[in-house]
Write an enzyme that holds these catalytic residues in place. Structure first.
Site, mmCIF file in Angstrom:
data_model
loop_
_atom_site.group_PDB
_atom_site.id
_atom_site.type_symbol
_atom_site.label_atom_id
_atom_site.label_comp_id
_atom_site.label_asym_id
_atom_site.label_seq_id
_atom_site.Cartn_x
_atom_site.Cartn_y
_atom_site.Cartn_z
ATOM 1 N N SER A 147 0.847 -1.185 0.000
ATOM 2 C CA SER A 147 0.000 0.000 0.000
ATOM 3 C C SER A 147 0.883 1.235 0.000
ATOM 4 O O SER A 147 2.010 1.207 0.507
ATOM 5 C CB SER A 147 -0.907 0.010 1.236
ATOM 6 N N TYR A 160 -1.451 -0.778 10.345
ATOM 7 C CA TYR A 160 -1.641 -1.192 8.953
ATOM 8 C C TYR A 160 -0.443 -0.762 8.107
ATOM 9 O O TYR A 160 0.105 -1.560 7.335
ATOM 10 C CB TYR A 160 -2.929 -0.580 8.405
#
Length: 268
Positions: A147, A160
């Site tokens: 990401s 995350y």
């Protein structure tokens, strides 16, 4: 190369977290390309796809469980004979603050472990099991879904972001180990994408709280593209197209890197 330009016909490809979102788009693209696709997810019911010239297998799998992953790998080999490509797409995101004075959305050990177990341990379990199969044939591809937040960090999403940066490190490290065995390892780091069913109210409520804004303001932010040189959010199909290319022999010299697919967006 025979067949289509990508030559993915009859390639045995695993897509974890393939029942929705990016994973679903990837699985659908690979099926259209004629691959033999195994979708792994937690749902009891198998998602539906346009199979086309490909073949489709659904295996209910908990990627954070080694026993579940090993059983899935055995099922894939029994069904399709081998594993040519693994797409490590399964992941979860639970927004939390490191310290929340109000005590509402503070990061706990339980949440830390849950996100780490899926996003990092799951990548480890799936990759190790799949590579044991790939090395027997002297070739294969591991594609790790990262990401943009793993490259830049993300307010309210520290655990995350940490998992995705860990995935980037695994990609680089495993590339150094496995290249000599004919196995390529690459990563993909999407930026802001079009909305999916994974962007739930619970997720948006938690994330907006950690950033001190309302859900409405958060949603308005998704549509702002001033920081993206291409002037728009990305499409799931564009991530799927990149994945299909990296899975193919056309990308045979791309190895040990994480490709940022974010419309040119950078911190600068």
């Amino acid at each position: 190369m025979n067949g289509s330009w990508l030559g993915l016909e009859k390639k045995s490809i695993i897509v974890t977290g393939g029942a929705s979102g990016i994973g679903y788009a990837i699985a659908q693209e690979l099926l259209w390309d004629g691959a033999y696709v195994t979708v792994c997810d937690l749902g009891e019911k198998a998602p539906e796809f346009e199979v086309g010239e490909g073949k489709y297998l659904y295996v209910r799998t908990d990627v954070s469980s080694k026993a579940s992953v090993d059983a899935m790998i055995e099922k894939v080999v029994d069904t399709f004979g081998t594993i040519d490509v693994l797409v490590n797409n399964a992941g979860i995101n639970i927004p939390r603050l490191l310290v929340d004075p109000a005590g509402k959305e503070e990061l706990t050990e339980e949440i830390w472990d849950k996100v780490m177990n899926v996003n990092v341990k799951g990548v480890y379990f799936c990759s190790q099991a799949a590579v044991r199969v790939m090395e027997k044939q002297g070739k294969g591809v591991v594609i790790n879904m990262s990401s943009e937040s793993g490259l830049e960090g993300s307010e309210g999403q520290s655990v995350y972001a940490a998992t995705k940066n860990a995935v980037n490190a695994l990609t680089r490290s495993w590339a150094k180990e496995l290249g000599r065995r004919g196995i390529r390892v690459v990563g993909i780091a999407p930026g802001i994408l079009e909305a999916t069913g994974l962007r739930t109210l619970a997720y948006e409520s938690a994330l907006s709280y950690t950033r001190g804004i309302t859900v409405e303001q958060l949603r308005e932010g998704y549509s702002k593209t001033s920081t993206i040189p291409l002037g728009r959010s990305g499409k799931l199909a564009e991530v799927a197209n990149l994945t299909a290319f990296l899975a193919s022999d056309r990308a045979g010299y791309i190895h040990g890197v994480t490709i940022n697919i974010a419309g040119g967006k950078t911190r600068g």
